[in-house]
Design a protein around this motif. Structure first.
Motif, PDB file in Angstrom:
ATOM      1  N   PRO A  91      35.622  53.345  49.165  1.00 21.58           N
ATOM      2  CA  PRO A  91      35.394  51.960  49.605  1.00 21.58           C
ATOM      3  C   PRO A  91      35.512  51.836  51.119  1.00 21.58           C
ATOM      4  N   PHE A  92      34.515  51.265  51.751  1.00 20.69           N
ATOM      5  CA  PHE A  92      34.518  51.137  53.200  1.00 20.69           C
ATOM      6  C   PHE A  92      34.983  49.765  53.671  1.00 20.69           C
ATOM      7  N   LEU A  93      35.307  48.869  52.743  1.00 19.93           N
ATOM      8  CA  LEU A  93      35.855  47.565  53.098  1.00 19.93           C
ATOM      9  C   LEU A  93      36.957  47.211  52.109  1.00 19.93           C
ATOM     10  N   ILE A  94      38.154  46.974  52.628  1.00 18.12           N
ATOM     11  CA  ILE A  94      39.307  46.615  51.791  1.00 18.12           C
ATOM     12  C   ILE A  94      39.888  45.315  52.320  1.00 18.12           C
ATOM     13  N   GLU A  95      40.111  44.380  51.436  1.00 20.83           N
ATOM     14  CA  GLU A  95      40.634  43.078  51.853  1.00 20.83           C
ATOM     15  C   GLU A  95      41.777  42.640  50.944  1.00 20.83           C
ATOM     16  N   PHE A  96      42.895  42.273  51.568  1.00 21.71           N
ATOM     17  CA  PHE A  96      44.045  41.713  50.863  1.00 21.71           C
ATOM     18  C   PHE A  96      44.192  40.241  51.244  1.00 21.71           C
ATOM     19  N   LYS A  97      44.450  39.424  50.255  1.00 17.82           N
ATOM     20  CA  LYS A  97      44.806  38.027  50.491  1.00 17.82           C
ATOM     21  C   LYS A  97      46.144  37.777  49.805  1.00 17.82           C
ATOM     22  N   THR A  98      47.078  37.154  50.518  1.00 20.21           N
ATOM     23  CA  THR A  98      48.350  36.794  49.899  1.00 20.21           C
ATOM     24  C   THR A  98      48.501  35.282  49.915  1.00 20.21           C
ATOM     25  N   PHE A  99      49.238  34.779  48.931  1.00 21.37           N
ATOM     26  CA  PHE A  99      49.373  33.334  48.754  1.00 21.37           C
ATOM     27  C   PHE A  99      50.853  32.942  48.691  1.00 21.37           C
ATOM     28  N   ASP A 100      51.132  31.732  49.134  1.00 23.40           N
ATOM     29  CA  ASP A 100      52.505  31.239  49.218  1.00 23.40           C
ATOM     30  C   ASP A 100      53.105  31.066  47.832  1.00 23.40           C
ATOM     31  N   ASN A 101      54.193  31.784  47.571  1.00 16.12           N
ATOM     32  CA  ASN A 101      54.829  31.761  46.254  1.00 16.12           C
ATOM     33  C   ASN A 101      55.460  30.414  45.953  1.00 16.12           C
ATOM     34  N   LEU A 102      56.140  29.820  46.930  1.00 19.76           N
ATOM     35  CA  LEU A 102      56.806  28.525  46.714  1.00 19.76           C
ATOM     36  C   LEU A 102      55.778  27.429  46.455  1.00 19.76           C
ATOM     37  N   THR A 147      43.865  33.317  37.409  1.00 21.12           N
ATOM     38  CA  THR A 147      42.916  32.919  38.446  1.00 21.12           C
ATOM     39  C   THR A 147      43.616  32.604  39.767  1.00 21.12           C
ATOM     40  N   LYS A 148      44.954  32.550  39.758  1.00 22.32           N
ATOM     41  CA  LYS A 148      45.700  32.234  40.983  1.00 22.32           C
ATOM     42  C   LYS A 148      46.824  33.244  41.198  1.00 22.32           C
ATOM     43  N   PRO A 149      46.483  34.434  41.640  1.00 20.49           N
ATOM     44  CA  PRO A 149      47.504  35.471  41.852  1.00 20.49           C
ATOM     45  C   PRO A 149      48.247  35.279  43.174  1.00 20.49           C
ATOM     46  N   LEU A 150      49.366  35.972  43.302  1.00 18.85           N
ATOM     47  CA  LEU A 150      50.105  35.981  44.564  1.00 18.85           C
ATOM     48  C   LEU A 150      49.441  36.915  45.569  1.00 18.85           C
ATOM     49  N   ILE A 151      48.899  38.019  45.082  1.00 23.22           N
ATOM     50  CA  ILE A 151      48.186  38.979  45.931  1.00 23.22           C
ATOM     51  C   ILE A 151      46.852  39.301  45.278  1.00 23.22           C
ATOM     52  N   HIS A 152      45.815  39.285  46.068  1.00 21.91           N
ATOM     53  CA  HIS A 152      44.491  39.644  45.565  1.00 21.91           C
ATOM     54  C   HIS A 152      43.911  40.719  46.469  1.00 21.91           C
ATOM     55  N   CYS A 153      43.601  41.869  45.894  1.00 19.64           N
ATOM     56  CA  CYS A 153      43.001  42.968  46.648  1.00 19.64           C
ATOM     57  C   CYS A 153      41.588  43.216  46.140  1.00 19.64           C
ATOM     58  N   LYS A 154      40.654  43.342  47.067  1.00 18.37           N
ATOM     59  CA  LYS A 154      39.269  43.624  46.702  1.00 18.37           C
ATOM     60  C   LYS A 154      38.778  44.800  47.538  1.00 18.37           C
ATOM     61  N   MET A 155      38.228  45.817  46.864  1.00 18.44           N
ATOM     62  CA  MET A 155      37.673  46.982  47.552  1.00 18.44           C
ATOM     63  C   MET A 155      36.169  46.995  47.289  1.00 18.44           C
ATOM     64  N   SER A 156      35.388  47.020  48.365  1.00 14.84           N
ATOM     65  CA  SER A 156      33.937  46.905  48.220  1.00 14.84           C
ATOM     66  C   SER A 156      33.237  47.861  49.186  1.00 14.84           C
ATOM     67  N   ASP A 157      31.901  47.728  49.252  1.00 13.86           N
ATOM     68  CA  ASP A 157      31.067  48.602  50.073  1.00 13.86           C
ATOM     69  C   ASP A 157      31.361  50.065  49.749  1.00 13.86           C
ATOM     70  N   LEU A 158      31.300  50.408  48.464  1.00 10.44           N
ATOM     71  CA  LEU A 158      31.558  51.778  48.042  1.00 10.44           C
ATOM     72  C   LEU A 158      30.381  52.670  48.427  1.00 10.44           C
ATOM     73  N   ARG A 159      30.697  53.778  49.117  1.00 11.59           N
ATOM     74  CA  ARG A 159      29.668  54.707  49.575  1.00 11.59           C
ATOM     75  C   ARG A 159      29.951  56.106  49.028  1.00 11.59           C
ATOM     76  N   GLU A 160      28.888  56.825  48.755  1.00 10.93           N
ATOM     77  CA  GLU A 160      29.015  58.166  48.215  1.00 10.93           C
ATOM     78  C   GLU A 160      29.208  59.140  49.378  1.00 10.93           C
ATOM     79  N   ILE A 161      30.443  59.610  49.580  1.00 12.77           N
ATOM     80  CA  ILE A 161      30.749  60.492  50.712  1.00 12.77           C
ATOM     81  C   ILE A 161      30.475  61.957  50.374  1.00 12.77           C
ATOM     82  N   SER A 162      30.267  62.236  49.105  1.00 11.53           N
ATOM     83  CA  SER A 162      29.853  63.546  48.630  1.00 11.53           C
ATOM     84  C   SER A 162      29.221  63.325  47.265  1.00 11.53           C
ATOM     85  N   SER A 163      28.546  64.293  46.749  1.00  9.45           N
ATOM     86  CA  SER A 163      27.862  64.117  45.474  1.00  9.45           C
ATOM     87  C   SER A 163      28.845  63.694  44.375  1.00  9.45           C
TER      88      SER A 163
END
Length: 381
Positions: free
Chosen positions: A269-280, A248-264
């Motif tokens: 994903p049209f929104l990508i978010e990275f969060k990084t956390f202090d290792n020490l 539940t407490k990673p060093l890096i968390h990546c979330k890809m959302s707002d997935l759109r169908e660009i072809s059949s």
């Protein structure tokens, strides 16, 4: 009867042990089969994105500056264009960044690879021509299966090869990380953001180490959520430095959302978010987010109509250093031409240079008028 009693307990013990053994073997076999199926599905779906164009913007911000040196990047913003047609790749980014000390830099780059030669312009002063296969996985980070690995050092340019991981060494070169191998395993099936996912675990280990070896020997490990009905795109990834850190407490968390169908049947994903956390801080029991990276996709299309020249017509400005590389070695270099910075060419392009020229021309014009009038006056006498 006594003999039966003597044999009963060992028999029961054997049956229980054997059952557990065969259960473990069956479970391991199932997980292996499941992992093979996942890898095949990822490989099939990755092929859908080999001809694509993507455009968007990126923003980065440093949140925790308490332990940050002045030269660290405080914030940056960029816009980008990525095109891939088979083995050909084109990446153009315009990026401005600002350090904690207040200095600003232009980190823009243009890279073209025509299938055999890479041509690149970096920032304001360097160009490269590399006559070999495009090797930098960072140029492929706009492909949806590789996007979550932007901050993780994997050289493979396909997710299915990374997941396969059999004897694959992610860290090339010298140093302790050069000996790490990747091991992958199936974890479970979960539902995330309304999508059915398979969760896989990746970890780096010593080559040849036993699967049940002490987990503390792993340098880091990742959990990846692959959306089954969305082309097996990894819609979430977490990175952990050691098993002592909770999931539940990673060093890096990546979330890809707002997935759109660009072809059949093809999603992006049209929104990508990275969060990084202090290792020490995490090692001390605190959970402090130190950075946030966000990408917003503005345009994504399959089979774009672009000319072949896009991948090869990248001219190095004469104001840049040029390095030609073959087999990993610089075989030729060129310094900036004379009209670069500090030369007459750059002088004429500066506002104060233009103003100086206008003043001199004005002075010469006035002098010419005065002399002409004096000449006319002398002639009339």
């Amino acid at each position: 009867m006594g003999l039966i009693k003597k044999l009963l307990i060992p028999t029961i013990f054997f049956l229980i042990t054997a059952t557990g053994y065969f259960t473990d073997q069956a479970s391991a076999f199932h997980d292996s089969e499941m992992m093979d199926s996942i890898i095949r599905n990822v490989q099939t779906n990755e092929a859908l994105y080999q001809n694509i164009e993507v455009r968007g913007t990126k923003n980065y911000r440093l949140l925790d500056k308490s332990l940050t040196i002045r030269g660290a990047v405080d914030k940056s913003s960029s816009n980008f264009r990525f095109v891939q047609i088979g083995p050909k790749v084109y990446v153009k980014t315009h990026e401005e960044l600002k350090t904690v000390g207040g200095k600003e830099f232009d980190q823009s780059q243009t890279v073209g690879y025509d299938g055999s030669t890479m041509r690149a312009i970096y920032g304001q002063n360097i160009c490269n021509i590399v006559n070999e296969r495009l090797y930098n996985v960072q140029f492929y980070k706009y492909l949806p299966h590789l996007t979550p690995f932007e901050m993780v050092q994997f050289p493979s340019v396909s997710l299915h090869k990374t997941l396969d991981g059999r004897g694959f060494k992610p860290f090339e070169g010298k140093g302790v990380y050069s000996t790490r191998e990747i091991r992958t395993s199936f974890v479970n099936e979960e539902r995330l953001d309304g999508m059915d996912c398979v969760v896989v675990k990746m970890r780096t280990v010593e080559p040849g180490s036993d699967e049940k070896q002490n987990n503390d020997e792993f340098y880091y490990y990742l959990y990846i959520w692959l959306a089954v009905d969305r082309n097996y795109i990894p819609i979430q990834m977490t990175v952990h430095n050691a098993p002592t850190h909770t999931r539940t407490k990673p060093l890096i968390h990546c979330k890809m959302s707002d997935l759109r169908e660009i072809s059949s049947g093809v999603w992006y994903p049209f929104l990508i978010e990275f969060k990084t956390f202090d290792n020490l801080a995490l090692a001390e029991g605190q959970y402090i987010q130190d950075t946030i990276h966000q990408s917003k996709i503005e345009f994504a299309i399959l089979n774009p109509k672009v000319p072949d020249s896009l991948f090869s017509d990248i001219e190095c400005p004469k104001s840049h250093f040029l390095y030609i590389v073959k087999n990993g070695e610089i075989v030729e270099s060129r310094k900036p031409y004379a009209h670069s910075s500090g030369s007459a060419g750059s002088f004429f392009r500066k506002p104060w240079g233009i103003a100086s020229i206008l003043i001199v021309l004005g002075f010469l014009g006035c002098l010419f008028v005065i002399l002409k009038r004096r000449k006319s006056a002398a002639a009339s006498k």
